[in-house]
Design a protein around this motif. Sequence first.
Motif, PDB file in Angstrom:
ATOM      1  N   MET A 276       0.820  -1.209   0.000  1.00  8.26           N
ATOM      2  CA  MET A 276       0.000   0.000   0.000  1.00  8.26           C
ATOM      3  C   MET A 276       0.856   1.263   0.000  1.00  8.26           C
ATOM      4  SD  MET A 276      -2.874   1.389   2.648  1.00  8.26           S
ATOM      5  CE  MET A 276      -4.173   0.258   2.243  1.00  8.26           C
ATOM      6  N   SER A 277       1.863   1.290   0.858  1.00  7.09           N
ATOM      7  CA  SER A 277       2.695   2.506   0.943  1.00  7.09           C
ATOM      8  C   SER A 277       3.631   2.608  -0.261  1.00  7.09           C
ATOM      9  CB  SER A 277       3.515   2.504   2.233  1.00  7.09           C
ATOM     10  OG  SER A 277       4.458   1.460   2.196  1.00  7.09           O
ATOM     11  N   LYS A 278       3.841   1.482  -0.945  1.00  7.08           N
ATOM     12  CA  LYS A 278       4.794   1.392  -2.067  1.00  7.08           C
ATOM     13  C   LYS A 278       6.212   1.741  -1.607  1.00  7.08           C
ATOM     14  CE  LYS A 278       1.360   2.301  -5.703  1.00  7.08           C
ATOM     15  NZ  LYS A 278       0.153   2.699  -4.989  1.00  7.08           N
ATOM     16  N   ILE A 279       6.464   1.612  -0.308  1.00 10.69           N
ATOM     17  CA  ILE A 279       7.820   1.829   0.221  1.00 10.69           C
ATOM     18  C   ILE A 279       8.418   0.450   0.460  1.00 10.69           C
ATOM     19  CG2 ILE A 279       9.210   2.821   2.090  1.00 10.69           C
ATOM     20  CD1 ILE A 279       6.952   4.852   2.533  1.00 10.69           C
ATOM     21  N   ARG A 280       9.610   0.233  -0.086  1.00 17.74           N
ATOM     22  CA  ARG A 280      10.205  -1.112  -0.041  1.00 17.74           C
ATOM     23  C   ARG A 280      11.239  -1.276   1.070  1.00 17.74           C
ATOM     24  NH1 ARG A 280       6.406  -2.516  -2.148  1.00 17.74           N
ATOM     25  NH2 ARG A 280       5.836  -2.024  -4.265  1.00 17.74           N
ATOM     26  N   ARG A 281      11.820  -0.145   1.510  1.00  9.97           N
ATOM     27  CA  ARG A 281      12.911  -0.265   2.476  1.00  9.97           C
ATOM     28  C   ARG A 281      12.573   0.430   3.794  1.00  9.97           C
ATOM     29  NH1 ARG A 281      18.099   1.939   0.208  1.00  9.97           N
ATOM     30  NH2 ARG A 281      17.282   1.168  -1.746  1.00  9.97           N
ATOM     31  N   ALA A 282      12.862  -0.226   4.906  1.00  9.78           N
ATOM     32  CA  ALA A 282      12.565   0.367   6.219  1.00  9.78           C
ATOM     33  C   ALA A 282      13.570   1.483   6.533  1.00  9.78           C
ATOM     34  CB  ALA A 282      12.628  -0.703   7.290  1.00  9.78           C
ATOM     35  N   SER A 283      13.116   2.461   7.300  1.00 14.08           N
ATOM     36  CA  SER A 283      14.004   3.545   7.740  1.00 14.08           C
ATOM     37  C   SER A 283      13.524   3.992   9.120  1.00 14.08           C
ATOM     38  CB  SER A 283      13.949   4.705   6.746  1.00 14.08           C
ATOM     39  OG  SER A 283      12.622   5.189   6.678  1.00 14.08           O
ATOM     40  N   LEU A 284      14.128   5.063   9.616  1.00  8.66           N
ATOM     41  CA  LEU A 284      13.787   5.511  10.975  1.00  8.66           C
ATOM     42  C   LEU A 284      12.291   5.775  11.126  1.00  8.66           C
ATOM     43  CD1 LEU A 284      15.060   6.349  13.699  1.00  8.66           C
ATOM     44  CD2 LEU A 284      15.149   8.694  12.809  1.00  8.66           C
ATOM     45  N   LEU A 285      11.712   6.425  10.120  1.00  8.88           N
ATOM     46  CA  LEU A 285      10.289   6.796  10.207  1.00  8.88           C
ATOM     47  C   LEU A 285       9.359   5.762   9.577  1.00  8.88           C
ATOM     48  CD1 LEU A 285      10.396  10.622   9.464  1.00  8.88           C
ATOM     49  CD2 LEU A 285       9.542   9.567  11.549  1.00  8.88           C
ATOM     50  N   VAL A 286       9.943   4.826   8.839  1.00  6.01           N
ATOM     51  CA  VAL A 286       9.109   3.830   8.137  1.00  6.01           C
ATOM     52  C   VAL A 286       9.528   2.430   8.573  1.00  6.01           C
ATOM     53  CG1 VAL A 286       8.301   3.031   5.887  1.00  6.01           C
ATOM     54  CG2 VAL A 286       9.026   5.407   6.152  1.00  6.01           C
ATOM     55  N   PRO A 287       8.829   1.857   9.558  1.00  4.53           N
ATOM     56  CA  PRO A 287       9.220   0.516  10.008  1.00  4.53           C
ATOM     57  C   PRO A 287       8.791  -0.556   9.018  1.00  4.53           C
ATOM     58  CG  PRO A 287       7.243   1.244  11.156  1.00  4.53           C
ATOM     59  CD  PRO A 287       7.702   2.409  10.310  1.00  4.53           C
ATOM     60  N   SER A 288       9.403  -1.724   9.142  1.00  4.30           N
ATOM     61  CA  SER A 288       8.911  -2.895   8.403  1.00  4.30           C
ATOM     62  C   SER A 288       7.603  -3.319   9.076  1.00  4.30           C
ATOM     63  CB  SER A 288       9.934  -4.022   8.515  1.00  4.30           C
ATOM     64  OG  SER A 288      10.047  -4.412   9.878  1.00  4.30           O
ATOM     65  N   ALA A 289       6.805  -4.121   8.372  1.00  5.11           N
ATOM     66  CA  ALA A 289       5.557  -4.610   8.979  1.00  5.11           C
ATOM     67  C   ALA A 289       5.834  -5.408  10.266  1.00  5.11           C
ATOM     68  CB  ALA A 289       4.759  -5.424   7.969  1.00  5.11           C
ATOM     69  N   PRO A 290       6.852  -6.325  10.288  1.00  7.44           N
ATOM     70  CA  PRO A 290       7.122  -7.053  11.545  1.00  7.44           C
ATOM     71  C   PRO A 290       7.436  -6.108  12.709  1.00  7.44           C
ATOM     72  CG  PRO A 290       8.278  -8.102   9.722  1.00  7.44           C
ATOM     73  CD  PRO A 290       7.664  -6.849   9.165  1.00  7.44           C
ATOM     74  N   ALA A 291       8.230  -5.059  12.451  1.00  9.24           N
ATOM     75  CA  ALA A 291       8.581  -4.142  13.548  1.00  9.24           C
ATOM     76  C   ALA A 291       7.356  -3.371  14.012  1.00  9.24           C
ATOM     77  CB  ALA A 291       9.664  -3.171  13.076  1.00  9.24           C
ATOM     78  N   PHE A 292       6.509  -2.959  13.065  1.00  7.19           N
ATOM     79  CA  PHE A 292       5.307  -2.208  13.446  1.00  7.19           C
ATOM     80  C   PHE A 292       4.368  -3.069  14.292  1.00  7.19           C
ATOM     81  CE2 PHE A 292       0.875  -1.193  12.787  1.00  7.19           C
ATOM     82  CZ  PHE A 292       0.848   0.071  13.352  1.00  7.19           C
ATOM     83  N   VAL A 293       4.139  -4.299  13.836  1.00  5.91           N
ATOM     84  CA  VAL A 293       3.196  -5.180  14.554  1.00  5.91           C
ATOM     85  C   VAL A 293       3.757  -5.552  15.922  1.00  5.91           C
ATOM     86  CG1 VAL A 293       2.091  -7.457  14.502  1.00  5.91           C
ATOM     87  CG2 VAL A 293       2.107  -6.018  12.452  1.00  5.91           C
ATOM     88  N   SER A 294       5.061  -5.770  15.975  1.00  3.19           N
ATOM     89  CA  SER A 294       5.667  -6.125  17.259  1.00  3.19           C
ATOM     90  C   SER A 294       5.492  -4.982  18.271  1.00  3.19           C
ATOM     91  CB  SER A 294       7.134  -6.445  17.000  1.00  3.19           C
ATOM     92  OG  SER A 294       7.853  -6.405  18.164  1.00  3.19           O
TER      93      SER A 294
END
Length: 363
Positions: A276-294
Amino acid sequence: MVLDTVHAKAGSHLSSPFHPTYRVLGQDITVDLPLPTLILATFGALVALRYLVSFLTLLAQLTVLPGRDIKSFKTRNGKTWAVVTGATGGIGLEFARQLAKKGYNIVVLGRRQEVLEEVSRELETKYKVETRFLVVDFASPSSRGEKFAELGQMVQSLDLGVLVNNVGASHEMPVAFAETEAEEIDNIVQTNILGTLHLTRLLLPRLLSRSSKKGSPKSLVLNIGSMSGRIPSALLATYSLTKGGLQTWSQALAVEVEGQGVMVRMVIPAFVVSNMSKIRRASLLVPSAPAFVSSTLGSIGQSRGAQGRAYECTPYPTHALVDYGVGLLGWVSELGAMKVVKGMHVDIRKRALRKREREAKGK
Ligand SMILES: NC(=O)c1ccc[n+]([C@@H]2O[C@H](COP(=O)([O-])OP(=O)(O)OC[C@H]3O[C@@H](n4cnc5c(N)ncnc54)[C@H](OP(=O)(O)O)[C@@H]3O)[C@@H](O)[C@H]2O)c1
């Protein structure tokens, strides 16, 4: 400031509206400040205290305070089920995985049967839990009518403890409301609002009946919102409406059922790596889905960035700081955030159009 200008005048009985005298522990205390200034200073101190307390709470929740244990929504026999919508990818798939890891049996919902089968197999093999799946198109009233009836039958015999309303649709790319296709508006409203409301209406009696029993664990409903619901978002107006609407609905529902053992929370993400976000790489402001859910499952019951807003939470640390900052100066910072988001969406649209043009030429 107040302390500097308050003087104790022992034995003095002189008092005026501008320099009131108070008797404290046998001493007459005369305030050397005019009363209006004293009132303003007290008000200012209370406002500063409120910010201090909320900021310290935010820091404590982000660092040392643990959230409620997600396992506490399970019954003792451990056969509790969670329903996760939009579980074929992104954040929903990760909720399914992390809840299965905590021992929940999982019902996954999505549109693509082969992916749902694959997800079910993965959860069963990796986490040794039971699974069921349901193919349903949330944007289609007829698909919902047929499939939700099936789901209603399916959950009759299950101990349903957790519902994650994660399914969501957004605009293909940021677009002015005046240019938004009617079909896109319908798809977003049907999926995000009507699909989620009707599913919750279907499953809530199961969650309520289980939790109302004496000594039973609570049930949990997590509604996945968006920072676009928190900050009205130009060029994503319809998506923004649905997430803002869900936010109000979620709060109303939360206060309605909290006394009956069901905890409802609106979860607010900013950008997360996903289709949905079309962002492929995690960064400080954009977590990966596993990090967000955790961070979401690790902070159940905490507001984090949504300090002072009932039944809402902004769990991911950097999202929490952004959310807190947006609310810091009232309408000034909120309006500022709306303008920043508008500029960002104008820019994203330009880049998306350029990409579309390149792809068209490449064909
Ligand atoms: N990623 C972000 O930056 C972000 C930020 C804020 C909020 N959110 C919210 O987080 C939630 C999950 O988003 P995501 O980023 O994980 O998106 P995603 O990767 O695109 O996943 C969306 C999921 O919803 C399903 N879905 C979409 N439309 C559907 C429909 N009509 N019927 C049934 N299932 C449907 C998709 O299934 P299919 O396989 O059938 O497509 C997929 O499983 C959404 O509510 C979104 O609004 C995301």
